[in-house]
Design an enzyme around this catalytic site. Structure first.
Site, PDB file in Angstrom:
ATOM      1  N   HIS A  89      34.120 -25.369  75.154  1.00  0.00           N
ATOM      2  CA  HIS A  89      33.706 -24.104  75.470  1.00  0.00           C
ATOM      3  C   HIS A  89      33.054 -23.509  74.181  1.00  0.00           C
ATOM      4  O   HIS A  89      33.437 -23.477  73.061  1.00  0.00           O
ATOM      5  CB  HIS A  89      34.801 -23.173  76.106  1.00  0.00           C
ATOM      6  CG  HIS A  89      34.262 -21.773  76.149  1.00  0.00           C
ATOM      7  ND1 HIS A  89      33.338 -21.138  77.028  1.00  0.00           N
ATOM      8  CD2 HIS A  89      34.786 -20.615  75.533  1.00  0.00           C
ATOM      9  CE1 HIS A  89      33.165 -19.983  76.855  1.00  0.00           C
ATOM     10  NE2 HIS A  89      33.820 -19.439  75.885  1.00  0.00           N
ATOM     11  N   SER A  90      31.754 -22.907  74.318  1.00  0.00           N
ATOM     12  CA  SER A  90      31.169 -21.951  73.514  1.00  0.00           C
ATOM     13  C   SER A  90      31.114 -22.784  72.125  1.00  0.00           C
ATOM     14  O   SER A  90      30.370 -23.880  71.925  1.00  0.00           O
ATOM     15  CB  SER A  90      32.193 -20.746  73.016  1.00  0.00           C
ATOM     16  OG  SER A  90      31.560 -19.817  72.048  1.00  0.00           O
ATOM     17  N   TYR A  91      31.575 -22.345  70.971  1.00  0.00           N
ATOM     18  CA  TYR A  91      31.612 -22.927  69.587  1.00  0.00           C
ATOM     19  C   TYR A  91      32.135 -24.504  69.789  1.00  0.00           C
ATOM     20  O   TYR A  91      31.986 -25.298  68.748  1.00  0.00           O
ATOM     21  CB  TYR A  91      31.920 -22.348  68.478  1.00  0.00           C
ATOM     22  CG  TYR A  91      31.672 -22.759  67.027  1.00  0.00           C
ATOM     23  CD1 TYR A  91      30.527 -22.597  66.682  1.00  0.00           C
ATOM     24  CD2 TYR A  91      32.637 -23.766  66.479  1.00  0.00           C
ATOM     25  CE1 TYR A  91      29.911 -23.083  65.421  1.00  0.00           C
ATOM     26  CE2 TYR A  91      32.161 -24.324  65.185  1.00  0.00           C
ATOM     27  CZ  TYR A  91      31.104 -23.913  64.641  1.00  0.00           C
ATOM     28  OH  TYR A  91      30.483 -24.289  63.341  1.00  0.00           O
ATOM     29  N   GLY A  92      33.132 -24.624  70.625  1.00  0.00           N
ATOM     30  CA  GLY A  92      33.503 -25.827  70.914  1.00  0.00           C
ATOM     31  C   GLY A  92      32.457 -26.830  71.116  1.00  0.00           C
ATOM     32  O   GLY A  92      32.470 -28.164  70.885  1.00  0.00           O
ATOM     33  N   GLY A  93      31.162 -26.556  71.570  1.00  0.00           N
ATOM     34  CA  GLY A  93      30.142 -27.318  71.759  1.00  0.00           C
ATOM     35  C   GLY A  93      29.518 -27.898  70.511  1.00  0.00           C
ATOM     36  O   GLY A  93      29.084 -29.202  70.112  1.00  0.00           O
TER      37      GLY A  93
END
Length: 403
Positions: free
Chosen positions: A198-202
């Site tokens: 998710h989000s910055y996890g990308g």
């Protein structure tokens, strides 16, 4: 060694007067939902109280990962001494021994920790909306081993010291992910690995692909992102990642509606919701459908590479915009100075004039979308306004960019 904690506020959820009942945070005495204002006209104290409650909720989620999902903590670094700063990840008992499937979950940036998508949603909505627990339980039903990263736990103060110290192997989200891959994923027996980020996890995922490309391409059959804020500056280097990935983004379009994206970037489809942090739970069923379609194609179709060329699920229908992209370094992600701008909701609750939970929620939504938009703007060559999204109500502040 465990990090020292602030003892100004209660050490557990009951001390704050709250409990989780049917997955929702309620006042123990009244049964009412969370109320931000503890002291009238004292915004500073109320904010500190909220943040302290958030820290306690982090521990509650950890306990739920253990009690409801049967996960166990594994230390980072793996050889940490007694007095050394350390953190941990969560593993299922079969995470390293499951020869078939392994699912890796990566949260976004900011205050969230292992097992969380958004602290704000845990407090104001429910555990289902705000945590990774529903994803973990569904994956376990499907036969996955589980590995939950803890990419934001990067430093802490230890007993007898007031100075924050970096955690070896986890001084940044990217270092944490690389360390976990080298120390755990490399050893895992799973032939088929899926990631949900998710989000910055990308951004963390794209960095993992770059650093561990050989093993990644060999074993990762699917990557599901939810409103990822990555950008890809050199598409040719990431073709193998793009082929196995899909990004469910914030949009008012119906769930799984294909959206335009930069040529060479990961396919984008609608999550069916406008709120950034809600994209994960809103798209959960579609995410697992995507994972299953890809898994079945790989294991039953006989050729992973042939299947990669064909795509799968909603993400096989995406449209691309033929736009030029700047060719920079062979990497993905947000510039270091902008990483802090991609903080997930949870840091601040309301302005001085706001007093109710729904107002709290609105401010955080606006704050999160604003920070994401600023972070995304670092590469204007990657900003593409979706035609349909452009007609939406401005108040939603939906991101209208390709990462």
């Amino acid at each position: 060694m465990a990090c020292e904690k602030d003892d100004e506020f209660p050490a557990d959820l009951a001390g704050f007067g709250y409990e989780f009942k049917d997955g929702m945070l309620n006042n123990i005495k009244t049964g009412e939902p969370f109320v931000f204002v503890v002291r009238e006209d004292d915004q500073t104290y109320n904010q500190k109280h909220y943040e302290a409650l958030g820290e306690v909720i982090t521990e509650e989620v950890y306990k739920l990962l253990e009690s409801e999902c049967n996960l166990k903590r594994s230390p980072i670094p793996v050889d940490a001494s007694k007095n050394e700063p350390s953190t941990f990840i969560f593993l299922s008992e079969d995470a390293l021994e499951n020869a078939d499937r392994l699912l890796i979950l990566i949260h976004g940036s900011g205050v969230v920790r292992a097992g969380q998508w958004a602290r704000r949603l845990i407090i104001n909505e429910s555990l289902d909306w705000g945590t990774q627990i529903p994803f973990i339980k569904e994956a376990q039903k499907l036969g996955y081993g589980i590995l939950v990263m803890n990419t934001n736990d990067n430093s802490c103060t230890t007993k007898g010291s007031h100075k924050r110290q970096k955690i070896k192997g986890s001084s940044s989200p990217e270092e944490h992910a690389r360390y976990v891959w080298k120390k755990f994923v490399h050893k895992a027996k799973a032939k088929h690995i899926a990631l949900i980020a998710h989000s910055y996890g990308g951004c963390v995922t794209t960095e993992l692909f770059r650093e561990e490309k050989k093993d990644f391409v060999k074993r990762v059959f699917a990557v599901a992102m939810t409103d990822s804020v990555h950008y890809i500056s050199k598409p040719d280097a990431f073709k193998a990642l793009v082929k196995v990935s899909c990004n469910w983004v914030s949009s008012s379009q119906p769930l799984d509606t294909p959206l335009s994206n930069m040529r060479g970037d990961i396919a984008r489809v609608s999550s069916g919701v406008n709120v950034h942090e809600k994209t994960s739970y809103a798209s959960m069923n579609s995410v697992f459908k995507f994972l299953e379609e890809r898994y079945n194609a790989v294991t039953k179709g006989g050729s992973k590479h042939a299947e990669e060329e064909s795509g799968g699920g909603a993400c096989s229908q995406e449209e691309s915009l033929d736009r030029k992209m700047s060719i920079g370094s062979d990497c993905c992600g947000i510039d270091d100075e902008n990483k802090a701008k991609v903080a997930d909701a949870g840091d601040h609750q309301m302005s001085d004039s706001e007093t109710e939970g729904d107002q709290v929620e609105k401010k955080e939504e606006d704050k999160d979308n604003d920070t994401l938009e600023r972070a995304m703007s670092i590469g204007n060559e990657g900003a593409v306004a979706d035609e349909a999204d452009g007609k939406e109500d401005k108040e939603s502040k939906e991101k209208k960019m390709d990462e």
